[in-house]
Enzyme design. Structure first.
Site, PDB file in Angstrom:
ATOM      1  N   CYS A   9     -19.496   7.485 -61.971  1.00  0.00           N
ATOM      2  CA  CYS A   9     -18.050   7.704 -62.089  1.00  0.00           C
ATOM      3  C   CYS A   9     -17.820   8.740 -63.187  1.00  0.00           C
ATOM      4  O   CYS A   9     -18.767   9.314 -63.716  1.00  0.00           O
ATOM      5  CB  CYS A   9     -17.278   6.413 -62.328  1.00  0.00           C
ATOM      6  N   ASN A  12     -18.411   6.730 -66.982  1.00  0.00           N
ATOM      7  CA  ASN A  12     -19.417   5.671 -67.041  1.00  0.00           C
ATOM      8  C   ASN A  12     -18.984   4.527 -67.951  1.00  0.00           C
ATOM      9  O   ASN A  12     -19.790   3.893 -68.615  1.00  0.00           O
ATOM     10  CB  ASN A  12     -20.771   6.246 -67.468  1.00  0.00           C
ATOM     11  N   CYS A  14     -15.939   2.453 -66.787  1.00  0.00           N
ATOM     12  CA  CYS A  14     -15.110   1.517 -66.015  1.00  0.00           C
ATOM     13  C   CYS A  14     -15.769   1.127 -64.692  1.00  0.00           C
ATOM     14  O   CYS A  14     -16.253   0.011 -64.542  1.00  0.00           O
ATOM     15  CB  CYS A  14     -13.731   2.112 -65.733  1.00  0.00           C
ATOM     16  N   ARG A  15     -15.802   2.041 -63.757  1.00  0.00           N
ATOM     17  CA  ARG A  15     -16.240   1.706 -62.399  1.00  0.00           C
ATOM     18  C   ARG A  15     -17.748   1.626 -62.229  1.00  0.00           C
ATOM     19  O   ARG A  15     -18.260   0.649 -61.668  1.00  0.00           O
ATOM     20  CB  ARG A  15     -15.656   2.716 -61.407  1.00  0.00           C
ATOM     21  N   SER A  16     -18.469   2.647 -62.660  1.00  0.00           N
ATOM     22  CA  SER A  16     -19.917   2.649 -62.387  1.00  0.00           C
ATOM     23  C   SER A  16     -20.674   1.532 -63.102  1.00  0.00           C
ATOM     24  O   SER A  16     -21.589   0.958 -62.504  1.00  0.00           O
ATOM     25  CB  SER A  16     -20.539   4.017 -62.659  1.00  0.00           C
ATOM     26  N   ASP A 134      -9.653   4.472 -60.055  1.00  0.00           N
ATOM     27  CA  ASP A 134      -9.970   4.494 -61.482  1.00  0.00           C
ATOM     28  C   ASP A 134      -8.951   3.628 -62.221  1.00  0.00           C
ATOM     29  O   ASP A 134      -7.760   3.941 -62.224  1.00  0.00           O
ATOM     30  CB  ASP A 134      -9.932   5.929 -62.005  1.00  0.00           C
TER      31      ASP A 134
END
Length: 167
Positions: A9, A12, A14-16, A134
């Protein structure tokens, strides 16, 4: 044989990292941790060395996950190390392809580099949304939505890998 998966993401944080950890949990639940390794990275260097966003960590803890990953930036070496590079949204996919072209001279093939949400089995509308949103500028509800999406994708993606690689 060891399959290596990299979730990517923007920062690096939040999402990944939550995608990495939910996938790791799914892998462990099926006893495949000796054949599948995963990591996560950023397309931008905003948070290198930091732990994931406190809101991401809080959400993860509410689902019995502990995020200890320290943020890192996607590197040219990653394209030869990882079998699959999984983007959270189109913006990150474009950045992955740009980094790949600059570092190794070619873009990544679609069979090894794709949007994670293509494995969201509840995402069946005609206007299928393939991006993991996001949550950075959102609230706890947005972080929970991301968790739910990547958790669903983890199981379906793992099923895909098991079938494709006879695991």
């Amino acid at each position: 044989m060891m399959l290596k998966i990299l979730f990517v993401c923007t920062g690096n944080i939040c999402r990944s990292p939550i995608a990495e950890e939910t996938f790791r949990r799914a892998v462990k639940a099926r006893g495949l941790q000796r054949v599948i390794l995963c990591d996560s990275a950023a397309t931008h260097a905003y948070h290198i060395g930091d732990l994931p966003d406190p809101r991401t960590r809080k959400n993860a803890e509410s689902h019995d996950l502990k995020l200890t990953h320290h943020c890192r930036k996607l590197s040219g070496e990653d394209f030869s190390v990882f079998d699959y590079i999984v983007a959270m949204d189109n913006y990150n996919m474009e950045n992955i392809q740009t980094i790949s072209a600059r570092s190794i001279g070619i873009k990544q093939p679609a069979e090894n580099c794709f949007l994670y949400r293509k494995f969201d089995n509840t995402n069946t509308t005609i206007d299928k949304v393939l991006e993991v949103p996001d949550p950075y500028y959102g609230n706890s509800t947005n972080f929970e939505e991301v968790y739910q999406i990547v958790n669903r994708c983890a199981e379906t993606f793992l099923d895909f890998l098991i079938i494709k690689h006879n695991l």
